[in-house]
Design a protein around this motif. Sequence first.
Motif, PDB file in Angstrom:
ATOM      1  N   SER A 147     -11.545   4.841  -2.370  1.00 38.91           N
ATOM      2  CA  SER A 147     -10.223   4.747  -1.815  1.00 38.91           C
ATOM      3  C   SER A 147      -9.555   6.757  -1.427  1.00 38.91           C
ATOM      4  O   SER A 147     -10.618   7.868  -2.118  1.00 38.91           O
ATOM      5  N   ASN A 150      -4.511   6.250  -3.123  1.00 38.59           N
ATOM      6  CA  ASN A 150      -3.725   5.034  -2.423  1.00 38.59           C
ATOM      7  C   ASN A 150      -4.396   3.514  -3.454  1.00 38.59           C
ATOM      8  O   ASN A 150      -3.307   2.827  -3.805  1.00 38.59           O
ATOM      9  N   GLY A 252      -5.850   5.228   9.621  1.00 44.09           N
ATOM     10  CA  GLY A 252      -6.687   5.493   8.485  1.00 44.09           C
ATOM     11  C   GLY A 252      -8.602   4.575   8.125  1.00 44.09           C
ATOM     12  O   GLY A 252      -8.862   4.250   9.554  1.00 44.09           O
ATOM     13  N   LEU A 254      -7.433   1.371   8.990  1.00 44.74           N
ATOM     14  CA  LEU A 254      -6.743   0.217  10.100  1.00 44.74           C
ATOM     15  C   LEU A 254      -6.453  -0.781   9.202  1.00 44.74           C
ATOM     16  O   LEU A 254      -6.448  -1.687  10.583  1.00 44.74           O
ATOM     17  N   THR A 407       4.482   5.646   4.789  1.00 43.60           N
ATOM     18  CA  THR A 407       3.127   4.939   4.014  1.00 43.60           C
ATOM     19  C   THR A 407       3.640   5.169   2.788  1.00 43.60           C
ATOM     20  O   THR A 407       3.446   4.281   1.856  1.00 43.60           O
TER      21      THR A 407
HETATM   22  N1  F0G Z   1      -0.756   5.974   4.645  1.00 40.34           N
HETATM   23  C1  F0G Z   1      -1.243   6.261   2.856  1.00 40.34           C
HETATM   24  C2  F0G Z   1      -0.308   7.113   2.727  1.00 40.34           C
HETATM   25  C3  F0G Z   1      -2.125   5.770   2.696  1.00 40.34           C
HETATM   26  O1  F0G Z   1      -2.768   5.689   1.212  1.00 40.34           O
HETATM   27  C4  F0G Z   1      -3.127   5.062   4.063  1.00 40.34           C
HETATM   28  C5  F0G Z   1      -4.864   4.861   3.140  1.00 40.34           C
HETATM   29  C6  F0G Z   1      -3.000   5.090   5.229  1.00 40.34           C
HETATM   30  C7  F0G Z   1      -2.117   5.881   6.082  1.00 40.34           C
HETATM   31  C8  F0G Z   1      -3.737   4.175   5.740  1.00 40.34           C
HETATM   32  O2  F0G Z   1      -3.730   3.249   6.534  1.00 40.34           O
HETATM   33  O3  F0G Z   1      -6.143   2.652   5.823  1.00 40.34           O
HETATM   34  O4  F0G Z   1      -4.436   0.955   6.749  1.00 40.34           O
HETATM   35  O5  F0G Z   1      -5.092   2.737   8.015  1.00 40.34           O
HETATM   36  N2  F0G Z   1      -5.412   5.637   2.682  1.00 40.34           N
HETATM   37  C9  F0G Z   1      -6.596   4.174   1.807  1.00 40.34           C
HETATM   38  C10 F0G Z   1      -7.168   4.361   0.074  1.00 40.34           C
HETATM   39  C11 F0G Z   1      -7.609   4.417   2.727  1.00 40.34           C
HETATM   40  O6  F0G Z   1      -7.972   4.485   0.208  1.00 40.34           O
HETATM   41  O7  F0G Z   1      -5.846   4.396  -0.271  1.00 40.34           O
HETATM   42  P1  F0G Z   1      -4.700   2.030   7.276  1.00 40.34           P
END
Ligand code: F0G
Length: 464
Positions: A147, A150, A252, A254, A407
């Motif tokens: 991670s 999040n 991120g 995706l 997000t």
């Molecule tokens: N925004 C936030 C706040 C995130 O924590 C993440 C991804 C994304 C956007 C991207 O989303 O992966 O669906 O494209 N966080 C992951 C984590 C990778 O490990 O918490 P995504």
Amino acid sequence: MSESAFLRCINPDCDATFAVNQALTGCPTCGDLLDVDYDWDRLPVPKNLREFESRWSLRNEPLEFSGVWRFRQLLPFAQENQIVTIGEGQTILQQASAVARFCELPEDRLHLQYEGLNPSGSFKDNGMTAACTHAHMVGAKHAACASTGNTSASLAIFASATQMFRAIVFVGSGKISYGKLSQALDYGSKTLQLLGDFDDAMRQVQDVCREEKIYLCNSLNPFRLEGQKTIIYRVLESLRWQVPDWIVVPGGNLGNSSAFGKALHELKHLGLIDRIPRLAVINARGANTLYRLYEQQGLRWNGGRLDRQILDAFYAEMDKSGRRAATLATAIQINRPVNLKKALRSLEVCDGVVREVSDQEILDAKAQVGAGGFGCEPASAASVAGAKLLRAEGVIAPSETVVCILTGHQLKDPTATVAYHAADEEQFDRELGSHGVHAAPFANNPIVVENELHRIMEVIHGLN
Ligand code: F0G
């Protein structure tokens, strides 16, 4: 119920299917990604999305209270008594006039979907409730994830709240914000700080889970994405089932981009919506794999048969030059998004676009989101920065309705926020300068004042 749900390989030349009562995060036959798929003809699907609205009156039932599971007929892979919920998905869509002005859109055209209101403070809980439900179905005793902060916070809260399994989380060393790290620690999950970055952690956790038969909770897990489809359902519900013109989301790993395309494709297939909105996926410039591949190199889903040469050459160059993801938006500091292929499919389904935004643009947009009464972490503000860019390019028309997904919660990552607003130049340069952030046009500087009433009064009288 379970026979009408199954796993299906997304590779059209394989198309293998598997029962849902197995813990698979890749196709055992060809190694490609898996979807959770349904035999919709055998399932009781509502005739009209409005049927979901009546669930609000049943909110003392945990499954109706959950913003994920009150849509359970649209993700019907589990028996009701197997569902694991901690009250996720109580999130809202709101019109954001001030942020609309910043994006040069009419005030009633921009909406923010605030996923920071989830129990662990990010959208991840939507997916984690579904993954944990599946973990429960297969009797998992240990669950793990890599991670940027999040996903680990989300897995950790589900493990501690349910006590159903032990959580092990892999994070890159020094790569995640304190807010997120503190959550994993506080919720009691085993936390491995790998001496590497997220891409390294992602690779390692997959090997560990395979060897040790640990349940993997990253978005490679197709059940995670089933839960994340509900973000789209709630957006539509808040718009009284009117389809917006654009959904804008940070990219991120995706997972969201992949889940959103699947949700919209299914709703259209079921005749529950009559058109599909366009999708804009926004990368940070320092972690822009999707942008480069899709917009600059023309990589497309192509019916599931991607041009491997483009992809292989891209990653070979990345390895050769030792290029690592680098952005202040640490949540999306990812160079090897595991759901790349599914995201390309979503972009096809949604006639999508991909853009990159700088850390400066991200922090400026974030300050506007905060001043507009919301608040989010840097990665989330990429969506607003992206909407502004697309509007300036004329890709988004002023008449179009835009939904940006926020997000994660503002308090996840206060370091960048404080540095942006700080009057202290040294702090600003230390935290932000190396990321190419050199100005803070929307800074709200704290005022340092002597501990004397008349001095305080001078300041107060000087305020306009
Ligand atoms: N925004 C936030 C706040 C995130 O924590 C993440 C991804 C994304 C956007 C991207 O989303 O992966 O669906 O494209 N966080 C992951 C984590 C990778 O490990 O918490 P995504």
